[in-house]
Design a protein around this motif. Structure first.
Motif, short mmCIF file in Angstrom:
data_model
loop_
_atom_site.label_atom_id
_atom_site.label_comp_id
_atom_site.label_asym_id
_atom_site.label_seq_id
_atom_site.Cartn_x
_atom_site.Cartn_y
_atom_site.Cartn_z
N ALA A 319 7.39 3.57 40.55
CA ALA A 319 6.98 4.65 39.31
C ALA A 319 7.13 5.26 39.45
CB ALA A 319 5.22 4.22 39.15
N LYS A 320 7.80 6.13 40.83
CA LYS A 320 7.66 7.94 40.99
C LYS A 320 8.62 7.34 41.16
CE LYS A 320 6.20 6.84 45.57
NZ LYS A 320 5.12 7.31 46.68
N LYS A 321 9.74 8.80 40.96
CA LYS A 321 10.91 9.62 41.06
C LYS A 321 11.59 9.05 42.54
CE LYS A 321 13.54 13.52 40.53
NZ LYS A 321 13.63 15.13 40.60
N GLY A 322 12.03 8.66 42.74
CA GLY A 322 13.56 8.14 43.94
C GLY A 322 12.92 7.04 44.13
N SER A 323 12.12 6.15 43.59
CA SER A 323 10.98 4.66 43.92
C SER A 323 11.88 3.79 43.39
CB SER A 323 10.15 4.91 44.22
OG SER A 323 9.42 4.19 42.49
N GLN A 324 11.68 2.38 43.65
CA GLN A 324 12.11 1.24 43.12
C GLN A 324 11.42 1.27 41.98
OE1 GLN A 324 13.94 -0.74 45.28
NE2 GLN A 324 14.84 -1.66 43.91
N HIS A 325 12.52 0.43 41.10
CA HIS A 325 11.36 0.15 39.24
C HIS A 325 11.95 -0.78 38.47
CE1 HIS A 325 11.29 5.30 39.66
NE2 HIS A 325 12.40 5.01 40.25
N LEU A 326 11.12 -1.33 37.41
CA LEU A 326 11.24 -2.16 37.07
C LEU A 326 13.00 -1.44 35.52
CD1 LEU A 326 8.01 -4.10 37.36
CD2 LEU A 326 10.60 -5.15 37.32
N HIS A 327 12.86 -2.13 35.26
CA HIS A 327 13.55 -0.99 34.13
C HIS A 327 13.94 -1.91 32.52
CE1 HIS A 327 17.06 -4.30 34.96
NE2 HIS A 327 16.70 -4.23 35.75
N SER A 328 14.23 -1.52 31.90
CA SER A 328 14.47 -2.07 29.79
C SER A 328 15.98 -3.25 30.36
CB SER A 328 14.72 -1.04 29.26
OG SER A 328 15.74 -0.20 29.44
N MET A 329 16.37 -3.92 29.38
CA MET A 329 17.38 -4.65 29.21
C MET A 329 17.73 -4.62 27.86
SD MET A 329 17.58 -7.28 32.25
CE MET A 329 15.34 -8.36 31.54
N PHE A 330 19.13 -4.27 27.68
CA PHE A 330 19.58 -4.59 26.24
C PHE A 330 20.08 -5.92 25.90
CE2 PHE A 330 22.57 -3.00 22.80
CZ PHE A 330 21.57 -3.71 21.77
N GLY A 331 20.84 -6.32 26.46
CA GLY A 331 21.16 -8.34 26.28
C GLY A 331 20.44 -9.29 27.36
N PRO A 332 20.95 -9.81 27.15
CA PRO A 332 19.94 -11.43 27.58
C PRO A 332 20.03 -11.35 28.37
CG PRO A 332 21.29 -11.97 26.07
CD PRO A 332 21.60 -11.00 25.61
N LEU A 333 20.93 -10.76 29.90
CA LEU A 333 21.36 -11.25 30.69
C LEU A 333 20.24 -11.75 31.93
CD1 LEU A 333 24.49 -11.15 31.89
CD2 LEU A 333 23.64 -8.91 32.94
N ILE A 334 19.35 -11.70 32.07
CA ILE A 334 18.48 -11.96 32.87
C ILE A 334 17.30 -12.22 32.30
CG2 ILE A 334 17.44 -11.34 34.86
CD1 ILE A 334 19.17 -8.89 35.83
N SER A 335 16.80 -13.72 32.84
CA SER A 335 16.03 -13.92 31.72
C SER A 335 14.00 -13.45 32.45
CB SER A 335 16.01 -15.65 32.08
OG SER A 335 14.60 -16.39 32.04
#
Ligand code: SF4
Length: 745
Positions: A319-335
């Motif tokens: 949750a800061k610049k340059g770190s690891q992030h969760l992210h949005s997804m557009f399609g249902p590729l990953i449950s």
């Protein structure tokens, strides 16, 4: 030649870099990077320029095929093919249950849009089980992700102070936008560092500040020692752990017991170097980590996924610049809810992220168990070549009562099918990838078609629609209000849609079909296949409302319109770093660090042995190395390669000398599963006892004169379905015990 530069994308890896092309007839005459693509910004690697070898494939299928009793194929018309295929699956569903119909694939590196339409047919016939290439690599990581934070993470390497690559060579395998540019930037910046954990001296490892050159198969000891250094030297971010995690004490207790010096010795890395790398991580403002097939397809794969995530979680790099992030997804590729593990019907293998482990597939078919898979649909995928133990796969697929393959060419899997349905290729229809995995800006790119579909072929959305129409489950009366609303515009359609699914919940089962049939005809020429994206755009707005609006889209219809019009792709979400917290999947938005089974595995490392090699098979073969001229097997014309025509077997100088191998000579590789011959390349990149074959070879190609060429080794002729991870069933292709012998000329 068309002088107009038309935007599209490279389809040879998950990055799907934007490109612009000039066409000549049906060929891609000129190709260059698309500066307007929001993610790739004009970047490509060497492979994009070779894409016409895909486009101008002389081996395309141009008619549906039906297998005759003697194994040969006859051409049939589309109406006959659709009618017989639908009837065949209906009969199996009626006789044995739709859950005996197994679906594999749905797209490769750039073509997920067609697969988005499969659900309507599959749900209607009652098919429940599915799999694809992700079950060959990523499901162990998904399982860990689901437990730790209920989502999927990506590093922000562009800005990370320390980048860590584990079993990953992004110089070759890419995976994040503008990978080589980013790697060069890191290497040039004295204030940033790169740590590579890999037995191979890869291109990326050559650029690294710290190369922890582990012995093959010992990554778990290296990663355990690294995480232990964080705990034992008090280098953890205590504030982060106290505020945002549960279970850290259990993790710390296990890591306190790790004998760092002993484990460093066992993995072959100098203890000082290992400790220095960890201290560099701990001192950094931001750390990003990428694990890939080098550990995901090797022993202790899920444990390695767990341990490497401790490097950024224990140091609070989130949750800061340059770190690891969760992210949005557009399609249902990953449950996102992949911790809810189901079981396969015959062998009880774990189903992670909704995917049957590929290694279990032959056993789920080759049995007289009443719940065995009896029929299969394979879409844009080639499992007879790509999953472990090709011989077992062939036997299994031949035992099916019905196998239908949807593809552009006669693949190794198609050759086993009862019916082959020829698809338009990726430049002959609108297409898209659902590998949208970036943060804070996430991109979706709808590619418009560049050419008409080759005569005799159909885009997959139309194939699926014809199959659903044949089942007759949705009536014209049900569709008519939506058709009329679609003619009036997207706002009217949105209202009518909610009325339709509210009053007729049965439509939910066939939603992609309903969208294709009602909205599709009103979309611009060639974009009917984009209709399903309307539903995904509405869902994206509901899931990430602020991030979608920050990206400039007032509502779901505005986002859909931007996607239709954005020929070079659009940014669909723009996040702020604080959004990471809301993307944690657990209700209290905290990390759950303790995974008891994996902590037991961590403790068990003390008494475990690292490898699978034996006196009979003393070499670790990495089957499926990424190289400059490897790609997924949709590039079947071997002429696309400028080098490494045969896909050389890379061996160390020490092994070459001991085994009597010479550069350019031939060697026989034998494993418990099979045997093959390859050309030898003696390479400084390899450690003694470690050899590598590339991916993407061993597929056949028919020349213009009818000659058949099959260059290189098909890696899965040498792999076994038995070497697999206990949690996710992922195969250990990067750790195949082998024997190598010189072949005299
Ligand atoms: S192979 Fe991957 S990195 Fe290279 S141009 Fe294609 S999509 Fe981009």
């Amino acid at each position: 030649m068309s002088a107009e530069w038309q935007p599209t994308a490279c389809i040879l890896c998950e990055c799907n870099c934007g490109i612009v092309v000039q066409t000549e007839g049906t060929t891609l005459a000129k190709i260059r990077g698309d500066k307007d693509h929001p993610a790739s910004q004009g970047y490509t690697c060497n492979k994009a320029l070779r894409l016409d070898y895909y486009q101008s494939n002389p081996n395309r299928l141009t008619s549906p095929l039906r297998r005759r009793p003697d194994g040969s194929y006859e051409e049939i018309d589309w109406d006959t093919a659709i009618s017989e295929v639908a009837e065949g699956f209906r009969r199996i569903a009626d006789d044995h249950g739709g859950d005996k119909i197994f679906y594999y694939g749905g797209g490769g590196q750039g073509n997920h849009l067609g697969g988005a339409y499969s659900g309507a047919f599959l749900k209607t016939i009652g098919s429940r089980y599915r799999s694809n290439a992700l079950a060959q690599e990523k499901t162990g990581e998904f399982w860990v992700d689901a437990h730790l934070y209920g989502g999927h993470t990506r590093g922000e390497f562009e800005h990370a102070e320390v980048s860590v690559f584990i079993g990953k060579n992004p110089w070759m395998s890419q995976s994040f936008p503008r990978a080589r540019t980013v790697l060069n930037d890191i290497a040039k910046d004295p204030d940033r560092s790169m740590i590579v954990i890999d037995p191979v001296l890869t291109d990326t490892a050559s650029m690294a500040d710290f190369h922890l050159r582990v012995k093959p198969g010992t990554d778990a000891w290296c990663l355990a020692a690294m995480a232990a250094v964080l705990v034992q030297e008090n280098l953890c971010d205590e504030t982060f752990l106290a505020e945002h995690t549960h279970g850290e004490e259990d993790v710390r207790a296990a890591l306190r017991e790790v004998p760092v010096g002993d484990y460093a010795q066992r993995c072959g890395v100098q203890e000082d170097l290992l400790r220095s790398a960890v201290r560099r991580i701990a001192a950094a403002e931001s750390v990003s980590v990428f694990e890939d097939l080098g550990i995901q397809q090797a022993p202790n794969s899920t444990l390695c996924s767990y341990l490497n995530k401790m490097l950024w979680i224990l140091t609070g790099s989130f949750a800061k610049k340059g770190s690891q992030h969760l992210h949005s997804m557009f399609g249902p590729l990953i449950s996102a809810s992949s911790s809810g593990v189901g079981r396969t019907p015959v062998t009880g293998a774990p189903i992670v992220a909704g995917l049957v482990p590929s290694n279990a597939i032959p056993q789920e078919i080759l049995t007289d168990h009443p719940n065995r898979f009896r029929a299969m649909i394979v879409e844009s995928s080639n499992p007879a070549h790509s999953i472990a133990d090709s011989a077992a796969c062939r036997e299994a697929f031949e035992a099916l009562e019905l196998l239908v393959v949807i593809d552009v060419t006669m693949t190794e899997t198609a050759r086993l099918a009862h019916y082959v349905l020829p698809a338009a290729n990726q430049f002959e229809k609108c297409e898209a990838t659902f590998f949208n995995l970036e943060f804070p800006h996430n991109t979706f790119h709808l590619r418009h078609r560049l050419f008409d579909p080759l005569e005799g072929t159909l885009p997959e959305p139309e194939i699926w629609a014809r199959l659903v129409r044949e089942l007759g489950v949705v009536t014209e009366e049900e569709l008519q209000p939506l058709r009329e609303a679609a003619e009036k515009g997207l706002d009217a359609y949105l209202q009518a849609f909610f009325v339709a699914v509210g009053t007729n919940p049965g439509l939910n089962k066939t939603l992609p079909f309903v969208l294709y049939e009602t909205l599709g005809p009103t979309l611009p020429e060639g974009l009917a296949g984009a209709a399903a994206l309307w539903g995904l755009a509405q869902k994206a707005l509901m899931t990430y409302p602020k991030a979608v609006q920050r990206a400039g889209h007032a509502d779901g219809n505005a986002l859909f319109t931007a996607i239709l019009n954005g020929r070079s792709g659009v940014t669909f979400t723009e996040h702020e770093y604080a959004d990471d917290w809301a993307l944690i999947g657990h209700p209290d938005r905290k990390f759950e660090l303790a995974i008891p089974d994996l902590l037991d595995d961590l403790r068990a490392l003390k008494d475990a042995r690292p490898g699978l090699t034996t006196d009979e098979f003393p070499i670790v073969l990495s089957a499926g190395e990424r190289r400059a001229f490897t790609a997924n097997d949709i590039l079947r014309n071997p002429d696309w390669r400028k080098r490494d025509a045969d896909g050389a077997l890379r061996v160390s100088a020490a092994d070459a000398e001991a085994l009597g191998l010479v550069d350019g000579g031939r060697a026989r590789i034998t494993t418990a599963a099979g045997s093959a011959e390859a050309t030898v390349e003696v390479s400084e990149a390899m450690l003694a006892g470690h050899a590598a074959l590339p991916n993407g070879y061993g597929v056949d190609f028919i020349d213009a004169d009818g000659g058949r060429r099959v260059p290189g080794v098909a890696p899965n002729e040498l792999t076994s379905t038995e070497w697999r991870d206990a949690y996710a069933g992922t195969p250990w292709h990067k750790h195949v015990p082998a024997r190598i012998e010189a072949v005299s000329a």
